[in-house]
Design a protein around this motif. Structure first.
Motif, PDB file in Angstrom:
ATOM      1  N   ALA A 163     -55.685 -37.713  31.317  1.00 26.90           N
ATOM      2  CA  ALA A 163     -55.076 -37.353  32.598  1.00 26.90           C
ATOM      3  C   ALA A 163     -55.042 -35.840  32.774  1.00 26.90           C
ATOM      4  O   ALA A 163     -54.825 -35.088  31.830  1.00 26.90           O
ATOM      5  CB  ALA A 163     -53.658 -37.913  32.676  1.00 26.90           C
ATOM      6  N   ALA A 164     -55.249 -35.408  34.007  1.00 27.73           N
ATOM      7  CA  ALA A 164     -55.238 -33.979  34.336  1.00 27.73           C
ATOM      8  C   ALA A 164     -54.311 -33.740  35.518  1.00 27.73           C
ATOM      9  O   ALA A 164     -54.178 -34.604  36.388  1.00 27.73           O
ATOM     10  CB  ALA A 164     -56.648 -33.502  34.672  1.00 27.73           C
ATOM     11  N   PRO A 165     -53.653 -32.591  35.574  1.00 27.77           N
ATOM     12  CA  PRO A 165     -52.766 -32.300  36.705  1.00 27.77           C
ATOM     13  C   PRO A 165     -53.546 -31.962  37.973  1.00 27.77           C
ATOM     14  O   PRO A 165     -54.704 -31.520  37.912  1.00 27.77           O
ATOM     15  CB  PRO A 165     -51.965 -31.095  36.221  1.00 27.77           C
ATOM     16  N   MET A 166     -52.918 -32.172  39.101  1.00 27.69           N
ATOM     17  CA  MET A 166     -53.522 -31.802  40.380  1.00 27.69           C
ATOM     18  C   MET A 166     -53.603 -30.282  40.482  1.00 27.69           C
ATOM     19  O   MET A 166     -52.645 -29.571  40.155  1.00 27.69           O
ATOM     20  CB  MET A 166     -52.691 -32.352  41.542  1.00 27.69           C
ATOM     21  N   ALA A 167     -54.726 -29.776  40.924  1.00 27.80           N
ATOM     22  CA  ALA A 167     -54.909 -28.337  41.086  1.00 27.80           C
ATOM     23  C   ALA A 167     -53.924 -27.788  42.124  1.00 27.80           C
ATOM     24  O   ALA A 167     -53.622 -28.451  43.118  1.00 27.80           O
ATOM     25  CB  ALA A 167     -56.338 -28.026  41.506  1.00 27.80           C
ATOM     26  N   ARG A 168     -53.436 -26.590  41.874  1.00 20.89           N
ATOM     27  CA  ARG A 168     -52.440 -25.996  42.761  1.00 20.89           C
ATOM     28  C   ARG A 168     -52.993 -25.701  44.149  1.00 20.89           C
ATOM     29  O   ARG A 168     -52.259 -25.689  45.138  1.00 20.89           O
ATOM     30  CB  ARG A 168     -51.916 -24.691  42.143  1.00 20.89           C
ATOM     31  N   ASP A 169     -54.302 -25.451  44.240  1.00 16.56           N
ATOM     32  CA  ASP A 169     -54.878 -25.052  45.524  1.00 16.56           C
ATOM     33  C   ASP A 169     -55.510 -26.215  46.278  1.00 16.56           C
ATOM     34  O   ASP A 169     -56.181 -26.005  47.284  1.00 16.56           O
ATOM     35  CB  ASP A 169     -55.912 -23.949  45.314  1.00 16.56           C
ATOM     36  N   VAL A 170     -55.266 -27.445  45.825  1.00 19.30           N
ATOM     37  CA  VAL A 170     -55.975 -28.579  46.406  1.00 19.30           C
ATOM     38  C   VAL A 170     -55.664 -28.778  47.888  1.00 19.30           C
ATOM     39  O   VAL A 170     -56.500 -29.245  48.650  1.00 19.30           O
ATOM     40  CB  VAL A 170     -55.683 -29.871  45.594  1.00 19.30           C
ATOM     41  N   VAL A 171     -54.475 -28.404  48.333  1.00 24.15           N
ATOM     42  CA  VAL A 171     -54.125 -28.544  49.749  1.00 24.15           C
ATOM     43  C   VAL A 171     -53.783 -27.189  50.372  1.00 24.15           C
ATOM     44  O   VAL A 171     -53.064 -27.116  51.369  1.00 24.15           O
ATOM     45  CB  VAL A 171     -52.949 -29.525  49.932  1.00 24.15           C
ATOM     46  N   SER A 172     -54.323 -26.131  49.799  1.00 21.59           N
ATOM     47  CA  SER A 172     -53.984 -24.782  50.269  1.00 21.59           C
ATOM     48  C   SER A 172     -54.435 -24.520  51.704  1.00 21.59           C
ATOM     49  O   SER A 172     -53.896 -23.627  52.372  1.00 21.59           O
ATOM     50  CB  SER A 172     -54.596 -23.732  49.339  1.00 21.59           C
ATOM     51  N   SER A 173     -55.402 -25.294  52.189  1.00 18.68           N
ATOM     52  CA  SER A 173     -55.899 -25.080  53.553  1.00 18.68           C
ATOM     53  C   SER A 173     -55.007 -25.699  54.617  1.00 18.68           C
ATOM     54  O   SER A 173     -55.209 -25.468  55.810  1.00 18.68           O
ATOM     55  CB  SER A 173     -57.317 -25.650  53.686  1.00 18.68           C
TER      56      SER A 173
END
Length: 275
Positions: free
Chosen positions: A32-42
């Motif tokens: 398992a990997a965490p969700m990237a911090r910038d995934v919804v930055s837009s």
């Protein structure tokens, strides 16, 4: 339900017997990997309109609203109560827009899942719990009662499908998602608590027949997985057939990467209808 294709190995811990959708009730996700911090930055916060609700007890809740993208006259839409973690506590009507909330506004998600998304902001905690222990459990705060009044009022005033109201959230929001149907047993069609703390055992009967998908990292030290495991097993022991548990091996107190775009869990959520 569409077949789920996961980019990581699954170790099935418990086989499904007599349960809808033919999936394991408890599965462990390796790697398992965490969700990237910038995934919804837009996502611009302005996509969520700003409002304020005053509950009957005087509690004032700022909230954000994401409306269906292309509403059709005469059509009633699902309503999602999106609950924030403790980092969103305040009154600025902004900090509650965490990554999970913002994901509903991503173009492909908003187009695919037409719904009202309510994101209230709590001025205080929505759920409280004591020190971590195998018997730890969550209790609701008054602010959560006000949020449920907001949901009922909003549903009466807008074209909401009353059989398709859902609650979900991460961390404190996950705990509040657990607690919401204990306060309003006939309101929700399904809940999705992520990395929260489950209620006390006395609430198991109320939630026994409710569709629930629990998600939690087993390396979480902030909200340890014990409470969710305890309560989920109790629901199953009491005959619950609609609770699923996805355990993320090695993941700490973070959103997991497969929450976005998360067609698999959004599809499941939108398939649930309250009778």
């Amino acid at each position: 339900m569409n077949k789920l294709v996961l980019p990581m190995a699954l170790v099935v811990l418990a086989a499904l017997s007599g349960c809808a959708h033919h999936m394991a009730r408890h599965e462990v996700i390796n790697g398992a990997a965490p969700m990237a911090r910038d995934v919804v930055s837009s996502v611009e916060p302005g996509l969520f309109t700003q409002h304020t609700f005053t509950a009957s007890d005087g509690t004032v809740l700022p909230y954000r609203l994401l409306a269906p993208l292309n509403p059709e006259p005469g059509v009633r839409y699902p309503l999602i109560l999106q609950l924030h973690g403790s980092g969103g506590i305040g009154t600025d009507n902004l900090r509650q827009l965490d990554r999970l909330a913002k994901s509903w506004a991503m173009p492909e998600i908003r187009a695919r899942y037409q719904a009202y998304v309510l994101v209230p902001q709590f001025p205080v905690r929505s759920a409280n719990y004591g020190p971590p222990s195998p018997d730890q459990y969550a209790e609701h705060a008054t602010a959560l009662v006000a949020a449920l009044e907001l949901v009922e009022t909003f549903a009466q005033q807008h074209p909401v499908d009353g059989a398709r109201i859902y609650a979900l959230g991460f961390s404190m929001g996950g705990s509040a998602a657990w607690l919401a149907p204990t306060l309003k047993p006939n309101l929700f069609a399904a809940i999705m608590p992520v990395s929260g703390i489950a209620p006390a055992n006395s609430s198991a009967e109320l939630l026994r027949d409710l569709p629930i998908w629990v998600m939690h990292g087993n390396a979480d030290t902030e909200n340890p997985i014990f409470a969710d495991l305890r309560f989920s097993k109790l629901i199953e022991k009491r005959g619950g057939q609609r609770i699923f548990f996805r355990e993320y091996d090695g993941l700490d107190h973070q959103l997991h990467a497969d929450l976005y775009p998360g067609y698999w869990w959004r599809n499941w959520l939108f398939e649930q209808h309250r009778e």
